[in-house]
Scaffold this active site. Structure first.
Site, PDB file in Angstrom:
ATOM      1  N   SER A 131       0.850  -1.191   0.000  1.00 28.89           N
ATOM      2  CA  SER A 131       0.000   0.000   0.000  1.00 28.89           C
ATOM      3  C   SER A 131       0.883   1.238   0.000  1.00 28.89           C
ATOM      4  O   SER A 131       1.790   1.360   0.826  1.00 28.89           O
ATOM      5  CB  SER A 131      -0.916  -0.006   1.227  1.00 28.89           C
ATOM      6  OG  SER A 131      -1.727   1.152   1.251  1.00 28.89           O
ATOM      7  N   HIS A 173      -1.767   7.333  -5.189  1.00 30.25           N
ATOM      8  CA  HIS A 173      -2.061   6.141  -4.384  1.00 30.25           C
ATOM      9  C   HIS A 173      -1.844   4.917  -5.251  1.00 30.25           C
ATOM     10  O   HIS A 173      -2.147   4.919  -6.452  1.00 30.25           O
ATOM     11  CB  HIS A 173      -3.509   6.184  -3.893  1.00 30.25           C
ATOM     12  CG  HIS A 173      -4.093   4.823  -3.594  1.00 30.25           C
ATOM     13  ND1 HIS A 173      -4.887   4.153  -4.514  1.00 30.25           N
ATOM     14  CD2 HIS A 173      -3.988   4.015  -2.515  1.00 30.25           C
ATOM     15  CE1 HIS A 173      -5.246   2.985  -3.992  1.00 30.25           C
ATOM     16  NE2 HIS A 173      -4.722   2.872  -2.788  1.00 30.25           N
ATOM     17  N   ARG A 203      -2.873  -6.459  -3.829  1.00 31.65           N
ATOM     18  CA  ARG A 203      -2.983  -7.411  -2.730  1.00 31.65           C
ATOM     19  C   ARG A 203      -3.491  -8.755  -3.242  1.00 31.65           C
ATOM     20  O   ARG A 203      -4.122  -8.847  -4.295  1.00 31.65           O
ATOM     21  CB  ARG A 203      -3.942  -6.888  -1.659  1.00 31.65           C
ATOM     22  CG  ARG A 203      -5.334  -6.580  -2.197  1.00 31.65           C
ATOM     23  CD  ARG A 203      -6.187  -5.836  -1.181  1.00 31.65           C
ATOM     24  NE  ARG A 203      -7.472  -5.438  -1.745  1.00 31.65           N
ATOM     25  CZ  ARG A 203      -7.682  -4.321  -2.423  1.00 31.65           C
ATOM     26  NH1 ARG A 203      -6.674  -3.479  -2.615  1.00 31.65           N
ATOM     27  NH2 ARG A 203      -8.868  -4.029  -2.905  1.00 31.65           N
TER      28      ARG A 203
END
Length: 299
Positions: A121, A135, A139
């Site tokens: 992240s 951003h 995952r």
């Protein structure tokens, strides 16, 4: 399935850690090379690395465990605050998480609540308002009855430049086109929907790509796509930083940046699925809330 996935879990976890290392090195190199323009006289920023842990759901040690690394750089020449975190956690889902995943159609989770999750992240809040915030996360999630990949990246400028937006999207499209021409339009539309702030009736930024619950039945293909989403990040973003970091800015530009950061904070605290999951499953709250800006303003 479990034995086979032990190897796959390790491969995914190793990939996320290697991607973190590559991005952190590139960001520290930007700090070293910033020799002119605003903040050039400041010390070059460096990541502070802190181990993180996940608390057991019942407060005990053992079956619920895992953690990762929180890497945060503050008050650098280029980055006012940037975090690049990785984690691998496992254990037993709480009742709320089980209910949520069952509602999303995850098979068997209400019967066997074991889970494993790993990912990276990243959120960067920049010193110069001309440089867009950004951003990125990817995952992998596993339960005994299912597995999937998720994540993406999106650009969040407070001062928008059409050419920056075009480059960011074109780079992502080039990486996704390797997996089929229909994929980029699909993931772009998903990002437009996901990164929308209903109570503000506007998007968080200028979009990007996003996916969740990705399971085509071909783990290798889905993992390869997830890797290319990660590989796209640096070539999509670094040229924008290089292009904007030496520009001068006004106090009104700084005000616009702080207000936009408030918008970013609202989204992450109210809507972001990763934030909700991390807090609900007992992961280190400082690592989960790493995405919040160092300073923000509301009108």
């Amino acid at each position: 399935m479990t034995d086979d996935f032990d190897t796959r879990k390790a491969r995914a976890s190793d990939w996320f850690r290697a991607l973190r290392d590559r991005i952190a090195a590139a960001f520290e190199s930007l700090e070293d090379s910033h020799a002119t323009g605003p903040f050039a006289d400041a010390p070059a920023g460096r990541f502070e690395i802190t181990p993180t842990t996940r608390a057991a759901a019942d407060g005990s040690d053992g079956s619920d465990a895992g953690g990762g690394v929180m890497s945060v750089m503050r008050n650098g020449r280029v980055f006012e605050k940037v975090g690049v975190n990785v984690s691998t956690v496992y254990g037993t889902l709480g009742e709320a998480a089980q209910t949520s995943m069952a509602a999303r159609g995850v098979p068997g989770v209400e019967i066997d609540p074991r889970f494993w999750a790993s990912g990276i992240s990243l959120v960067a809040h920049m010193a110069n308002p001309h440089v867009p915030a950004v951003h990125m996360n990817t995952r992998m999630f596993w339960t005994p009855g299912a597995w999937w990949f998720g994540g993406g990246s999106d650009l969040n400028p407070c001062l928008e430049y059409d050419e920056d937006t075009a480059h960011f999207h074109a780079t992502q499209k080039a990486h996704l086109d390797r997996h089929g021409p229909a994929l980029y339009p699909e993931l772009k539309a998903w990002a437009d929907e996901y990164f929308y702030i209903p109570h503000r009736k506007r998007a968080r930024g200028v979009g990007g790509i996003f996916m969740d619950d990705r399971n085509t039945g071909d783990w290798e293909a889905d993992f390869a796509l997830t890797q290319d989403i990660g590989r796209a990040f640096l070539p999509a973003y670094l040229p924008l930083v290089e292009r904007r970091r030496t520009l001068s800015f006004s106090q009104s530009d700084r005000e616009a940046q702080l207000v936009h950061r408030g918008l970013y904070a609202e989204y992450n605290l109210v809507y972001d699925r990763g934030t909700k999951f991390g807090l609900a499953t007992g992961h280190d709250p400082d690592a989960v809330l790493m995405s919040l800006p160092p300073l923000a303003k509301w009108i």
